[in-house]
Motif scaffolding. Sequence first.
Motif, mmCIF file in Angstrom:
data_model
loop_
_atom_site.group_PDB
_atom_site.id
_atom_site.type_symbol
_atom_site.label_atom_id
_atom_site.label_comp_id
_atom_site.label_asym_id
_atom_site.label_seq_id
_atom_site.Cartn_x
_atom_site.Cartn_y
_atom_site.Cartn_z
ATOM 1 N N TRP A 1 -8.524 -3.703 -7.048
ATOM 2 C CA TRP A 1 -8.471 -2.390 -6.086
ATOM 3 C C TRP A 1 -6.973 -2.044 -5.915
ATOM 4 O O TRP A 1 -6.877 -0.866 -5.997
ATOM 5 C CB TRP A 1 -9.045 -3.184 -4.785
ATOM 6 C CG TRP A 1 -8.942 -2.159 -3.645
ATOM 7 C CD1 TRP A 1 -9.246 -0.735 -3.799
ATOM 8 C CD2 TRP A 1 -8.673 -2.365 -2.295
ATOM 9 N NE1 TRP A 1 -8.944 0.001 -2.567
ATOM 10 C CE2 TRP A 1 -8.801 -1.125 -1.559
ATOM 11 C CE3 TRP A 1 -8.471 -3.603 -1.798
ATOM 12 C CZ2 TRP A 1 -8.481 -1.060 -0.283
ATOM 13 C CZ3 TRP A 1 -8.100 -3.504 -0.195
ATOM 14 C CH2 TRP A 1 -8.265 -2.270 0.460
ATOM 15 N N HIS A 2 -6.119 -2.931 -5.365
ATOM 16 C CA HIS A 2 -4.876 -2.551 -5.074
ATOM 17 C C HIS A 2 -4.069 -3.894 -4.817
ATOM 18 O O HIS A 2 -4.507 -4.810 -4.543
ATOM 19 C CB HIS A 2 -4.742 -1.858 -3.806
ATOM 20 C CG HIS A 2 -3.361 -1.080 -3.411
ATOM 21 N ND1 HIS A 2 -2.296 -1.776 -3.071
ATOM 22 C CD2 HIS A 2 -3.113 0.115 -3.805
ATOM 23 C CE1 HIS A 2 -1.243 -0.864 -3.232
ATOM 24 N NE2 HIS A 2 -1.699 0.401 -3.551
ATOM 25 N N THR A 3 -2.678 -3.916 -5.296
ATOM 26 C CA THR A 3 -1.558 -4.981 -5.248
ATOM 27 C C THR A 3 -1.799 -5.549 -3.778
ATOM 28 O O THR A 3 -1.731 -6.675 -3.439
ATOM 29 C CB THR A 3 -0.387 -4.762 -5.634
ATOM 30 O OG1 THR A 3 -0.457 -3.947 -6.857
ATOM 31 C CG2 THR A 3 0.364 -5.906 -5.613
ATOM 32 N N GLY A 4 -1.795 -4.438 -2.917
ATOM 33 C CA GLY A 4 -1.843 -4.977 -1.367
ATOM 34 C C GLY A 4 -3.138 -5.659 -0.828
ATOM 35 O O GLY A 4 -3.111 -6.273 0.267
ATOM 36 N N GLY A 5 -4.197 -5.368 -1.577
ATOM 37 C CA GLY A 5 -5.441 -5.753 -1.063
ATOM 38 C C GLY A 5 -5.652 -7.365 -0.799
ATOM 39 O O GLY A 5 -6.285 -7.798 0.102
ATOM 40 N N GLY A 6 -5.127 -8.335 -1.816
ATOM 41 C CA GLY A 6 -5.281 -9.639 -1.415
ATOM 42 C C GLY A 6 -4.473 -9.952 -0.225
ATOM 43 O O GLY A 6 -5.016 -10.824 0.730
ATOM 44 N N LEU A 7 -3.339 -9.496 -0.069
ATOM 45 C CA LEU A 7 -2.506 -9.829 1.094
ATOM 46 C C LEU A 7 -3.116 -9.587 2.387
ATOM 47 O O LEU A 7 -2.939 -10.137 3.361
ATOM 48 C CB LEU A 7 -1.170 -9.331 1.051
ATOM 49 C CG LEU A 7 -0.246 -9.767 -0.162
ATOM 50 C CD1 LEU A 7 1.342 -9.381 -0.037
ATOM 51 C CD2 LEU A 7 -0.246 -11.484 -0.341
ATOM 52 N N LEU A 8 -3.861 -8.295 2.186
ATOM 53 C CA LEU A 8 -4.458 -7.855 3.462
ATOM 54 C C LEU A 8 -5.804 -8.631 3.860
ATOM 55 O O LEU A 8 -5.889 -9.384 4.913
ATOM 56 C CB LEU A 8 -5.065 -6.382 3.273
ATOM 57 C CG LEU A 8 -6.133 -5.706 4.371
ATOM 58 C CD1 LEU A 8 -5.158 -5.613 5.652
ATOM 59 C CD2 LEU A 8 -6.493 -4.511 3.899
ATOM 60 N N PHE B 1 0.733 -1.172 0.012
ATOM 61 C CA PHE B 1 -0.053 0.078 -0.031
ATOM 62 C C PHE B 1 0.859 1.173 0.034
ATOM 63 O O PHE B 1 0.461 2.353 -0.653
ATOM 64 C CB PHE B 1 -0.936 -0.034 1.146
ATOM 65 C CG PHE B 1 -2.301 -0.917 1.021
ATOM 66 C CD1 PHE B 1 -3.201 -0.405 0.100
ATOM 67 C CD2 PHE B 1 -2.359 -1.851 1.904
ATOM 68 C CE1 PHE B 1 -4.427 -1.164 -0.082
ATOM 69 C CE2 PHE B 1 -3.651 -2.741 1.458
ATOM 70 C CZ PHE B 1 -4.447 -2.026 0.435
ATOM 71 N N VAL B 2 1.755 1.234 0.770
ATOM 72 C CA VAL B 2 2.833 2.420 0.711
ATOM 73 C C VAL B 2 3.449 2.689 -0.607
ATOM 74 O O VAL B 2 3.713 3.651 -1.251
ATOM 75 C CB VAL B 2 3.827 2.099 1.766
ATOM 76 C CG1 VAL B 2 4.992 3.132 1.818
ATOM 77 C CG2 VAL B 2 3.246 2.399 3.139
ATOM 78 N N ALA B 3 4.049 1.245 -1.126
ATOM 79 C CA ALA B 3 4.704 1.501 -2.334
ATOM 80 C C ALA B 3 3.843 1.906 -3.560
ATOM 81 O O ALA B 3 4.244 2.363 -4.475
ATOM 82 C CB ALA B 3 5.282 -0.105 -2.654
ATOM 83 N N GLY B 4 2.502 1.886 -3.546
ATOM 84 C CA GLY B 4 1.629 2.257 -4.578
ATOM 85 C C GLY B 4 1.355 1.224 -5.587
ATOM 86 O O GLY B 4 1.533 0.155 -5.385
#
Length: 240
Positions: A204-211, A114-117
């Motif tokens: 949605w976002h690359t980090g969404g799945g890991l979240l 999320f921080v990386a964008g």
Amino acid sequence: MNSLLKTIPADRMHLWLMLVLTFTTGINDAVGYLGLDKVFTGNMTGNVVILGMALVGGTDLPILGPALALVGFMVGAALGGRVLKADKRAWSGRTTALFSLVAVVMLALAGLLFVAGDEPSTTVMITTTTLAAVAMGTQAAAARHIAVKDVTTVVVTSTITGLAADSPLGSGKASFRGGGTARRAITVLLILLGAFAGAGMLLWHTGGGLLLAGILIGLATGVGAWHARVHRATIQGRII
């Protein structure tokens, strides 16, 4: 809630929880392959195949990411095996600690993405897939210790083999209700649904799945620890 948990046998609870973790593996692999430069974090067979093809050259397939994920997975599995080496109980405080570590790593990696964008650098992607593979190796070792038949949480090839080989078209050894067919089919379906969810979260976002994976692993860990504590208290009370 305690009275409800007492009525659920340990083997059934462990099955349900391992199925949840199987779903999260599908999420992680979808994120790793589609969002983080074609690297599997749970399916090491996929990484071995990718490496074999990439080493030929001219395929535009990554080498470093899958190689580090393989090493990371083995490190995580070794860690899990070492921690649980002398543990006699299927689910103990050490099991909880390992699954909790996996959940924390997933959430931390989600935060990193999320921080990386939306377009993380190669360094961020490789760091994420390597650490996620370490976490998945740890999870696999802990799941192996719990030993729910046909549910490793990370591999379904052997499950599919058993599903087909023991089906009426094969040896006919398994029935849907009593021979493991339902469990195997659900395991494969959950990997599929997890991959679907992981791919969907990428929209949605690359980090969404890991979240999502981190939250589900954390919830499964909490339920498993609570269930184990209630059952131990019940057994001790009977002995006294």
